[in-house]
Design a protein around this motif. Structure first.
Motif, short mmCIF file in Angstrom:
data_model
loop_
_atom_site.label_atom_id
_atom_site.label_comp_id
_atom_site.label_asym_id
_atom_site.label_seq_id
_atom_site.Cartn_x
_atom_site.Cartn_y
_atom_site.Cartn_z
N TRP A 101 0.87 -1.18 0.00
CA TRP A 101 0.00 0.00 0.00
C TRP A 101 0.90 1.23 0.00
CZ3 TRP A 101 -4.87 -1.01 -0.98
CH2 TRP A 101 -5.84 0.00 -0.87
N PRO A 102 0.98 1.97 -1.12
CA PRO A 102 2.03 2.98 -1.29
C PRO A 102 1.84 4.27 -0.51
CG PRO A 102 0.61 2.93 -3.21
CD PRO A 102 0.17 1.79 -2.35
N SER A 103 0.60 4.58 -0.09
CA SER A 103 0.37 5.86 0.56
C SER A 103 -0.95 5.82 1.32
CB SER A 103 0.34 6.99 -0.49
OG SER A 103 0.12 8.25 0.12
N SER A 104 -1.20 6.84 2.07
CA SER A 104 -2.49 6.99 2.74
C SER A 104 -2.92 8.44 2.64
CB SER A 104 -2.41 6.57 4.21
OG SER A 104 -3.65 6.74 4.85
N PRO A 105 -4.07 8.74 2.02
CA PRO A 105 -4.99 7.76 1.47
C PRO A 105 -4.54 7.26 0.10
CG PRO A 105 -5.85 9.94 1.06
CD PRO A 105 -4.58 10.12 1.86
N CYS A 106 -5.11 6.13 -0.31
CA CYS A 106 -4.75 5.54 -1.60
C CYS A 106 -5.95 4.75 -2.11
CB CYS A 106 -3.54 4.64 -1.42
SG CYS A 106 -2.99 3.83 -2.92
N GLY A 107 -6.18 4.81 -3.41
CA GLY A 107 -7.31 4.09 -4.00
C GLY A 107 -7.04 2.63 -4.24
N GLY A 108 -5.80 2.21 -4.03
CA GLY A 108 -5.41 0.83 -4.29
C GLY A 108 -3.97 0.81 -4.76
N PRO A 109 -3.42 -0.35 -5.04
CA PRO A 109 -2.04 -0.44 -5.52
C PRO A 109 -1.80 0.45 -6.74
CG PRO A 109 -2.85 -2.62 -4.95
CD PRO A 109 -4.03 -1.69 -4.87
N ASN A 110 -0.86 1.39 -6.59
CA ASN A 110 -0.48 2.31 -7.67
C ASN A 110 -1.62 3.23 -8.12
OD1 ASN A 110 2.24 1.30 -7.89
ND2 ASN A 110 1.37 -0.50 -8.90
N ASP A 111 -2.62 3.42 -7.26
CA ASP A 111 -3.72 4.34 -7.56
C ASP A 111 -3.58 5.56 -6.67
OD1 ASP A 111 -6.07 5.76 -7.85
OD2 ASP A 111 -7.38 4.01 -7.72
N PHE A 112 -3.14 6.67 -7.25
CA PHE A 112 -2.88 7.89 -6.47
C PHE A 112 -3.93 8.97 -6.76
CE2 PHE A 112 1.17 5.70 -6.89
CZ PHE A 112 1.61 5.67 -5.58
N SER A 113 -5.14 8.55 -7.12
CA SER A 113 -6.21 9.51 -7.38
C SER A 113 -6.71 10.11 -6.08
CB SER A 113 -7.35 8.81 -8.14
OG SER A 113 -7.77 7.65 -7.46
N ASP A 114 -7.63 11.08 -6.20
CA ASP A 114 -8.08 11.85 -5.04
C ASP A 114 -9.10 11.06 -4.22
OD1 ASP A 114 -8.80 13.74 -3.21
OD2 ASP A 114 -10.02 14.93 -4.59
N VAL A 115 -8.60 10.27 -3.28
CA VAL A 115 -9.51 9.54 -2.41
C VAL A 115 -9.70 10.25 -1.07
CG1 VAL A 115 -9.31 7.26 -3.44
CG2 VAL A 115 -7.60 8.00 -1.80
N PHE A 116 -9.22 11.49 -0.97
CA PHE A 116 -9.61 12.30 0.17
C PHE A 116 -11.13 12.50 0.15
CE2 PHE A 116 -5.18 13.66 0.60
CZ PHE A 116 -5.06 13.82 1.96
N HIS A 117 -11.70 12.56 -1.05
CA HIS A 117 -13.11 12.89 -1.20
C HIS A 117 -13.92 11.76 -1.84
CE1 HIS A 117 -10.79 16.71 -1.24
NE2 HIS A 117 -11.72 17.06 -0.37
N ALA A 118 -13.34 10.59 -2.00
CA ALA A 118 -14.04 9.45 -2.59
C ALA A 118 -14.11 8.33 -1.56
CB ALA A 118 -13.34 8.99 -3.86
N ASP A 119 -15.31 7.85 -1.30
CA ASP A 119 -15.46 6.81 -0.28
C ASP A 119 -15.75 5.44 -0.88
OD1 ASP A 119 -18.02 7.21 -1.19
OD2 ASP A 119 -18.93 7.54 0.77
N ASN A 120 -15.52 5.26 -2.18
CA ASN A 120 -15.91 4.01 -2.82
C ASN A 120 -14.76 3.04 -3.07
OD1 ASN A 120 -14.63 5.46 -4.80
ND2 ASN A 120 -16.25 5.26 -6.34
N ARG A 121 -13.55 3.39 -2.63
CA ARG A 121 -12.43 2.46 -2.81
C ARG A 121 -11.28 2.90 -1.92
NH1 ARG A 121 -12.20 6.24 -6.65
NH2 ARG A 121 -10.18 7.01 -7.42
#
Length: 262
Positions: A16-36
């Motif tokens: 898990w590369p970071s927090s927050p993170c959408g998944g392996p190698n997914d660095f999209s904006d999941v500060f505001h997305a609760d679906n992954r």
């Protein structure tokens, strides 16, 4: 390089590369997305939304959220003389490193409480409010199992005496949040939620992987300690999940708004 090395050393685990993170190698904006992935949710503190805003979020794992309070008077006395016991005093502003933080605490008082009299009551109520905020989020997200499977509130402790999101003060003293966390993170809990249609839901949530027989007592108590409503129920606890126990019309439990806190 880190991901590649971790995979070579142990390909049975997810890197898990970071927090927050959408998944392996997914660095999209999941500060505001609760679906992954794991989510950070700060709209209640930084956005000034009410505590009920937690009910509108369904994260898979909420790995950062928080609410501030003042440290105890014992801790405040180590950096401020009594002449500075005022929320807007320069030294109080200095020991508040979030811009507008003290104003956020004060403004939220007006939504759920009466503005306290005296600085000591102000400090105490700020800790009550912080505990209520985090309790609201954690209990809601825990009952969403298996969709939401974890929470980490920000933050555990302080590195200097300060008004902050911590549940442990600089010298290790417990804030009210830390005592409350011992209860809302208990293996088995009963929690209540008021829906927008004024229906009260009572849930039983358990992290235990075995079912047990439980006696549940539901009470409504007024501010003087008088029991206004009581109902008892025997039930088997769920295995690692949540179960809806009862639904009530809010008016059935307490019709007089002056006698209730919800």
């Amino acid at each position: 390089m880190l991901a590649k090395t971790a995979e070579e050393c142990d390909d049975t685990r997810v890197f898990w590369p970071s927090s927050p993170c959408g998944g392996p190698n997914d660095f999209s904006d999941v500060f505001h997305a609760d679906n992954r992935g794991d989510m950070h949710y700060w709209d209640v503190w930084h956005g000034g939304k009410p505590f009920e805003a937690y009910y509108k979020i369904t994260p898979r794992f909420c790995s950062e959220f928080g609410y501030q309070s003042f440290p105890s008077l014992d801790t405040i006395s180590t950096y401020a003389p009594q002449s500075q016991y005022n929320v807007t005093a320069p030294i109080m502003e200095h020991h508040q490193r979030n811009v507008g933080g003290n104003s956020k605490i004060t403004e939220m008082f007006t939504r759920y409480f009466r503005v306290p009299e005296g600085f000591g009551n102000f400090v105490y109520l700020s800790q009550v409010q912080q505990a209520l905020a985090i309790k609201t989020g954690v209990e809601h997200w825990r009952h969403l199992q298996p969709t939401c499977m974890g929470t980490i509130y920000w933050q555990l402790n302080d590195n200097w005496p300060v008004c902050s999101w911590a549940s442990l003060e600089y010298k290790g003293k417990w804030k009210l949040l830390h005592y409350t966390a011992k209860r809302f993170y208990a293996p088995t809990i009963v929690s209540a939620f008021v829906r927008e249609d004024s229906t009260v839901e009572i849930w039983l949530t358990s992290d235990q992987q075995i079912s047990r027989q439980a006696n549940v007592k539901i009470q409504v108590i007024d501010f003087a300690g008088k029991i206004l409503f009581e109902e008892k129920q025997k039930i088997a606890t769920p295995k690692g999940g949540a179960k809806l126990l009862r639904e009530y019309a809010l008016a059935k439990l307490t019709a007089n708004r002056k006698l209730r806190f919800c």
